[in-house]
Design a protein around this motif. Structure first.
Motif, short mmCIF file in Angstrom:
data_model
loop_
_atom_site.label_atom_id
_atom_site.label_comp_id
_atom_site.label_asym_id
_atom_site.label_seq_id
_atom_site.Cartn_x
_atom_site.Cartn_y
_atom_site.Cartn_z
N TYR A 135 -6.50 4.99 -7.71
CA TYR A 135 -7.06 4.14 -8.74
C TYR A 135 -7.76 2.91 -8.14
O TYR A 135 -8.59 2.30 -8.78
CB TYR A 135 -5.98 3.68 -9.71
CG TYR A 135 -5.34 4.81 -10.51
CD1 TYR A 135 -6.09 5.89 -10.94
CD2 TYR A 135 -4.01 4.76 -10.86
CE1 TYR A 135 -5.52 6.91 -11.69
CE2 TYR A 135 -3.43 5.76 -11.60
CZ TYR A 135 -4.18 6.84 -12.01
OH TYR A 135 -3.60 7.83 -12.76
N ASP A 136 -7.41 2.55 -6.91
CA ASP A 136 -8.03 1.38 -6.30
C ASP A 136 -9.49 1.65 -5.91
O ASP A 136 -10.30 0.73 -5.84
CB ASP A 136 -7.22 0.93 -5.09
CG ASP A 136 -7.01 2.04 -4.08
OD1 ASP A 136 -7.16 3.22 -4.45
OD2 ASP A 136 -6.68 1.73 -2.92
N LEU A 137 -9.84 2.89 -5.66
CA LEU A 137 -11.22 3.23 -5.27
C LEU A 137 -12.11 3.49 -6.47
O LEU A 137 -13.23 2.98 -6.55
CB LEU A 137 -11.22 4.46 -4.36
CG LEU A 137 -10.45 4.34 -3.05
CD1 LEU A 137 -10.45 5.66 -2.31
CD2 LEU A 137 -11.05 3.24 -2.19
N ILE A 138 -11.63 4.29 -7.40
CA ILE A 138 -12.47 4.73 -8.53
C ILE A 138 -12.11 3.98 -9.81
O ILE A 138 -12.92 3.85 -10.70
CB ILE A 138 -12.31 6.26 -8.75
CG1 ILE A 138 -12.58 7.01 -7.46
CG2 ILE A 138 -13.22 6.75 -9.84
CD1 ILE A 138 -12.25 8.48 -7.54
N GLY A 139 -10.90 3.49 -9.91
CA GLY A 139 -10.41 2.88 -11.14
C GLY A 139 -9.61 3.89 -11.95
O GLY A 139 -9.42 5.04 -11.55
N TYR A 140 -9.11 3.46 -13.09
CA TYR A 140 -8.34 4.35 -13.95
C TYR A 140 -9.27 5.32 -14.68
O TYR A 140 -10.41 4.97 -15.01
CB TYR A 140 -7.54 3.55 -14.97
CG TYR A 140 -6.37 2.82 -14.35
CD1 TYR A 140 -5.19 3.48 -14.10
CD2 TYR A 140 -6.46 1.47 -14.03
CE1 TYR A 140 -4.11 2.82 -13.53
CE2 TYR A 140 -5.40 0.80 -13.47
CZ TYR A 140 -4.23 1.48 -13.22
OH TYR A 140 -3.18 0.82 -12.65
#
Length: 192
Positions: A135-140
């Motif tokens: 989730y830190d790269l693309i988001g939720y």
């Protein structure tokens, strides 16, 4: 029936008492029908208690088998955690979609709506031990599709129990963590 002769010297004291004891013992062994009737001789008490003890053993074994069966069924239903088999993130111009395949490790799922909420909460918390979402790269994600199999055997047979879709009512600008009120849970029970 053959009669056995038992010689007891007459000179000894208590001759008549011993004769009566010998006769009682002899009658016990030679009259099996009287033994089955359950006469109240003191000589038959050990036989009665032996029958009760033997009769209790199968009951105890049956009770132990029932308890063991209940423990095994309890473990199969409640003792195992959900396993994630595969994930497939899809990012396109409409948003970010996460496809997840899980094995519930249950005998039966009684409340599918509650189970779906629990699984979606674990997706947001990223608390599955088999997989970590990035989730830190693309988001939720903006949508989550989950295929649920009851157990490992049904997963091998490719027999889905149901599918969970967590989709938003409006645009794809909302994600599952920041705006959960904008999403709804759809459960598809008719799997072909």
């Amino acid at each position: 029936m053959h009669a056995a002769r038992i010689r007891i010297p007459k000179e000894e004291k208590g001759y008549t008492e011993r004769c009566s004891q010998v006769c009682q013992i002899w009658e016990t062994y030679t009259n099996p029908i009287d033994n089955l009737k359950g006469s109240s001789d003191k000589t038959q008490e050990p036989y009665k208690s032996g029958k009760n003890r033997v009769g209790k053993m199968p009951r105890i074994a049956i009770y132990m088998a029932i308890v063991l069966l209940l423990l095994i069924l309890g473990h199969l239903q409640y003792g195992r955690d959900v396993a994630v088999c595969s994930t497939n993130p899809r990012v396109n111009s409409d948003g970010y979609l996460e496809d997840i395949v899980i094995i519930a490790n249950k005998l039966y799922i009684f409340d599918q709506e509650k189970f779906a909420e629990h699984i979606l909460q674990r997706c947001v918390e990223n608390s599955f031990k088999e997989v970590r979402f990035s989730y830190d790269l693309i988001g939720y994600p903006n949508e989550v599709h989950i295929s649920v199999y009851i157990n490992h055997f049904e997963w091998k047979l490719k027999k889905k129990a149901f599918e969970i879709q967590y989709i938003s009512d409006g645009s794809h600008n909302y994600n599952i963590a920041d705006h959960p009120e904008m999403f709804r849970i759809d459960i598809n029970k008719e799997i072909y």
